[in-house]
Design a protein around this motif. Structure first.
Motif, short mmCIF file in Angstrom:
data_model
loop_
_atom_site.label_atom_id
_atom_site.label_comp_id
_atom_site.label_asym_id
_atom_site.label_seq_id
_atom_site.Cartn_x
_atom_site.Cartn_y
_atom_site.Cartn_z
N UNK A 1 0.80 -1.23 0.00
CA UNK A 1 0.00 0.00 0.00
C UNK A 1 0.83 1.28 0.00
N UNK A 2 2.03 1.23 0.55
CA UNK A 2 2.85 2.44 0.67
C UNK A 2 4.26 2.17 0.16
N UNK A 3 4.84 3.18 -0.47
CA UNK A 3 6.20 3.08 -0.96
C UNK A 3 7.21 3.31 0.14
N UNK A 4 8.49 3.22 -0.21
CA UNK A 4 9.55 3.43 0.79
C UNK A 4 9.57 4.85 1.32
N UNK A 5 8.93 5.77 0.60
CA UNK A 5 8.85 7.17 1.04
C UNK A 5 7.61 7.44 1.89
N UNK A 6 6.82 6.39 2.14
CA UNK A 6 5.61 6.54 2.95
C UNK A 6 4.40 7.02 2.18
N UNK A 7 4.54 7.26 0.89
CA UNK A 7 3.44 7.74 0.06
C UNK A 7 2.59 6.56 -0.43
N UNK A 8 1.27 6.76 -0.58
CA UNK A 8 0.42 5.69 -1.10
C UNK A 8 0.85 5.26 -2.51
N UNK A 9 0.71 3.98 -2.78
CA UNK A 9 1.06 3.42 -4.09
C UNK A 9 -0.24 3.16 -4.85
N UNK A 10 -0.26 3.46 -6.15
CA UNK A 10 -1.46 3.26 -6.96
C UNK A 10 -1.81 1.77 -7.06
N UNK A 11 -3.07 1.50 -7.31
CA UNK A 11 -3.53 0.12 -7.47
C UNK A 11 -2.76 -0.57 -8.59
N UNK A 12 -2.57 0.11 -9.70
CA UNK A 12 -1.84 -0.47 -10.83
C UNK A 12 -0.41 -0.84 -10.45
N UNK A 13 0.27 0.05 -9.74
CA UNK A 13 1.65 -0.22 -9.32
C UNK A 13 1.69 -1.36 -8.32
N UNK A 14 0.70 -1.44 -7.44
CA UNK A 14 0.65 -2.53 -6.47
C UNK A 14 0.47 -3.86 -7.18
N UNK A 15 -0.44 -3.89 -8.17
CA UNK A 15 -0.67 -5.12 -8.91
C UNK A 15 0.57 -5.53 -9.69
N UNK A 16 1.27 -4.56 -10.24
CA UNK A 16 2.50 -4.85 -10.98
C UNK A 16 3.55 -5.43 -10.04
N UNK A 17 3.70 -4.83 -8.87
CA UNK A 17 4.68 -5.32 -7.90
C UNK A 17 4.35 -6.75 -7.48
N UNK A 18 3.07 -7.02 -7.26
CA UNK A 18 2.67 -8.37 -6.86
C UNK A 18 2.89 -9.36 -8.00
N UNK A 19 2.65 -8.93 -9.22
CA UNK A 19 2.87 -9.80 -10.36
C UNK A 19 4.33 -10.11 -10.59
N UNK A 20 5.21 -9.23 -10.14
CA UNK A 20 6.64 -9.44 -10.30
C UNK A 20 7.28 -10.09 -9.07
N UNK A 21 6.45 -10.54 -8.14
CA UNK A 21 6.98 -11.13 -6.91
C UNK A 21 6.84 -12.65 -6.95
N UNK A 22 7.33 -13.29 -5.93
CA UNK A 22 7.21 -14.73 -5.78
C UNK A 22 6.37 -14.99 -4.53
N UNK A 23 5.53 -16.00 -4.58
CA UNK A 23 4.69 -16.33 -3.44
C UNK A 23 5.57 -16.80 -2.28
N UNK A 24 5.44 -16.15 -1.14
CA UNK A 24 6.27 -16.49 0.01
C UNK A 24 6.15 -17.94 0.44
N UNK A 25 4.94 -18.53 0.49
CA UNK A 25 4.88 -19.94 0.88
C UNK A 25 5.67 -20.84 -0.07
N UNK A 26 5.68 -20.52 -1.35
CA UNK A 26 6.47 -21.31 -2.31
C UNK A 26 7.95 -21.13 -2.05
N UNK A 27 8.39 -19.91 -1.86
CA UNK A 27 9.80 -19.63 -1.59
C UNK A 27 10.24 -20.32 -0.30
#
Length: 114
Positions: free
Chosen positions: A68-94
């Protein structure tokens, strides 16, 4: 995809990946494709549901609001959040994979690591 694989049709098999109109498209390097799924009980109607950022966080094993928030404490857009999640790996799998690596390194498979 399965039919092409069974038939040995390499061209159609390879062409079945990365289509943004598919219910489970792969992520393409050139753009954002939001993860979607068929709504349970409405498959025959072809109803596709786009995951919200919170649903995506839960699917990836992250706490609610993790993106929800970036490293600067500012809110992150829904699109950017979805992109970040799509570029991540599922923690239970890792965690599962790394636990297996740890077990192998400790010699837990019954084989010597010498």
């Amino acid at each position: 995809m399965r039919g092409a694989a069974k038939a040995g049709d390499v061209g159609n098999f390879l062409g079945s990946f990365g289509k943004p109109t598919d219910p489970f498209p792969t992520l393409l390097a050139g753009g954002l494709t939001v993860f979607a799924l068929w709504r349970e009980g409405r498959e025959a109607e072809g109803v596709i549901t786009w995951l919200t950022p919170t649903e995506g966080e839960r699917a990836m094993g992250l706490p609610d609001g993790w993106t929800a928030f970036g490293c600067d404490g500012q809110p992150v857009s829904t699109r950017a959040r979805q992109k970040a999640l799509g570029n991540s790996i599922a923690l239970p799998c890792a965690e599962y994979i790394m636990a297996g690596v740890k077990e192998e390194l400790k010699g837990g498979n019954g084989h010597s690591t010498d």
